[in-house]
Design a protein around this motif. Structure first.
Motif, short mmCIF file in Angstrom:
data_model
loop_
_atom_site.label_atom_id
_atom_site.label_comp_id
_atom_site.label_asym_id
_atom_site.label_seq_id
_atom_site.Cartn_x
_atom_site.Cartn_y
_atom_site.Cartn_z
N SER A 1 -1.48 22.75 35.99
CA SER A 1 -2.26 23.44 37.01
C SER A 1 -2.24 24.95 36.81
CB SER A 1 -1.71 23.11 38.40
OG SER A 1 -2.34 23.91 39.36
N ASN A 2 -3.42 25.54 36.81
CA ASN A 2 -3.52 26.99 36.71
C ASN A 2 -3.10 27.68 38.00
OD1 ASN A 2 -4.44 27.03 34.04
ND2 ASN A 2 -6.54 26.66 34.71
N ASP A 3 -3.01 26.93 39.09
CA ASP A 3 -2.63 27.50 40.39
C ASP A 3 -1.12 27.67 40.52
OD1 ASP A 3 -5.26 27.63 41.24
OD2 ASP A 3 -5.21 25.61 42.07
N VAL A 4 -0.33 26.85 39.83
CA VAL A 4 1.12 26.90 39.96
C VAL A 4 1.67 28.07 39.15
CG1 VAL A 4 3.28 25.67 39.50
CG2 VAL A 4 1.31 24.42 40.37
N SER A 5 2.45 28.93 39.83
CA SER A 5 3.03 30.07 39.12
C SER A 5 4.51 29.85 38.80
CB SER A 5 2.86 31.35 39.93
OG SER A 5 3.54 31.26 41.16
N GLU A 6 5.21 29.06 39.60
CA GLU A 6 6.62 28.76 39.37
C GLU A 6 6.90 27.29 39.70
OE1 GLU A 6 9.80 31.55 40.78
OE2 GLU A 6 8.08 32.36 41.88
N MET A 7 7.81 26.69 38.93
CA MET A 7 8.20 25.32 39.21
C MET A 7 9.69 25.16 38.89
SD MET A 7 6.79 21.66 37.75
CE MET A 7 6.74 22.20 36.08
N ILE A 8 10.41 24.57 39.83
CA ILE A 8 11.82 24.24 39.62
C ILE A 8 12.01 22.77 39.94
CG2 ILE A 8 14.19 24.60 40.43
CD1 ILE A 8 13.48 27.49 41.00
N ILE A 9 12.67 22.08 39.03
CA ILE A 9 13.05 20.68 39.25
C ILE A 9 14.53 20.71 39.62
CG2 ILE A 9 13.22 18.39 38.24
CD1 ILE A 9 11.05 19.40 36.20
N GLU A 10 14.85 20.17 40.78
CA GLU A 10 16.22 20.24 41.30
C GLU A 10 16.81 18.85 41.45
OE1 GLU A 10 18.49 22.06 45.24
OE2 GLU A 10 16.39 21.48 45.38
N TYR B 1 3.81 21.07 25.07
CA TYR B 1 3.61 20.50 26.40
C TYR B 1 3.74 21.58 27.47
CZ TYR B 1 5.57 19.29 30.84
OH TYR B 1 5.86 19.31 32.17
N THR B 2 4.83 22.33 27.46
CA THR B 2 5.09 23.24 28.56
C THR B 2 4.25 24.50 28.43
OG1 THR B 2 7.04 23.93 27.32
CG2 THR B 2 7.41 22.49 29.18
N ALA B 3 3.35 24.70 29.38
CA ALA B 3 2.47 25.86 29.39
C ALA B 3 3.19 27.09 29.93
CB ALA B 3 1.24 25.56 30.24
N ARG B 4 4.20 26.87 30.71
CA ARG B 4 4.98 27.96 31.30
C ARG B 4 6.44 27.54 31.30
NH1 ARG B 4 2.05 25.54 34.83
NH2 ARG B 4 0.56 27.20 35.13
N ALA B 5 7.29 28.46 31.64
CA ALA B 5 8.72 28.11 31.73
C ALA B 5 8.91 27.08 32.83
CB ALA B 5 9.54 29.36 32.02
N VAL B 6 9.70 26.07 32.54
CA VAL B 6 10.05 25.04 33.52
C VAL B 6 11.56 25.09 33.68
CG1 VAL B 6 10.06 22.57 34.03
CG2 VAL B 6 8.11 23.58 32.86
N ALA B 7 12.03 25.18 34.93
CA ALA B 7 13.46 25.29 35.20
C ALA B 7 13.99 24.02 35.85
CB ALA B 7 13.71 26.48 36.11
N MET B 8 15.21 23.65 35.48
CA MET B 8 15.89 22.51 36.09
C MET B 8 17.20 23.01 36.67
SD MET B 8 15.04 19.33 33.62
CE MET B 8 15.13 18.20 34.97
N LEU B 9 17.34 22.87 37.98
CA LEU B 9 18.50 23.36 38.70
C LEU B 9 19.43 22.20 39.04
CD1 LEU B 9 19.94 25.69 40.24
CD2 LEU B 9 18.52 25.07 42.22
N ASP B 10 20.69 22.33 38.64
CA ASP B 10 21.69 21.30 38.94
C ASP B 10 22.16 21.46 40.39
OD1 ASP B 10 23.54 19.23 38.60
OD2 ASP B 10 25.11 20.63 38.00
N ASN B 11 22.01 20.39 41.15
CA ASN B 11 22.49 20.37 42.53
C ASN B 11 23.16 19.02 42.76
OD1 ASN B 11 22.91 20.26 45.30
ND2 ASN B 11 20.96 21.22 45.80
N ASP B 12 24.48 19.02 42.77
CA ASP B 12 25.26 17.78 42.90
C ASP B 12 25.03 17.06 44.22
OD1 ASP B 12 26.27 18.33 40.41
OD2 ASP B 12 28.22 19.02 41.12
#
Length: 121
Positions: free
Chosen positions: A89-98, A45-56
């Motif tokens: 998307s080929n346009d997205v270079s970075e993504m963070i889910i916070e 599924y993941t074409a690139r690294a996907v990051a999840m940032l913990d923010n309380d």
């Protein structure tokens, strides 16, 4: 990207979740997060690294993305469909889910989970 989030990398504890394609990384991260934001399938599924940032301080998960030209975009409420669309998307270079990761309490640093595919020859 972290400057857009007003986060310093000194205040982040990055944790790579690394394995081969379709080995359950996204399933593991969804279980840790307590929400099915990353699709878990029997194929890659993941074409690139996907990051999840913990923010309380966040009541819900948000998506932050930067395209190849450096343009920033934001979605207030992360849902699986939006994560899939950004990731494809080929346009997205970075993504963070916070958002707030259940069971993790931030003290001096915030947990950053990174879903990363490792290609083995």
């Amino acid at each position: 990207m972290f400057e857009k989030l007003n986060f310093s990398m000194n205040k982040v504890y990055p944790t790579l979740v690394v394995s081969t394609l379709s080995s359950g990384k996204s399933t593991l991260i969804n279980a840790l997060v307590g929400s099915e934001l990353l699709p878990s399938m029997n194929r890659a599924y993941t074409a690139r690294a996907v990051a999840m940032l913990d923010n309380d301080k966040k009541a819900q998960f948000e998506i932050h993305a930067v395209d190849k030209d450096g343009n920033y975009s934001h979605i207030d409420k992360a849902i699986k469909r939006a994560v899939v669309d950004f990731n494809k998307s080929n346009d997205v270079s970075e993504m963070i889910i916070e958002g707030k990761i259940k069971g993790i309490r931030n003290s001096k640093k915030s947990l950053l989970l990174i879903d990363y595919n490792c290609l083995i020859n």
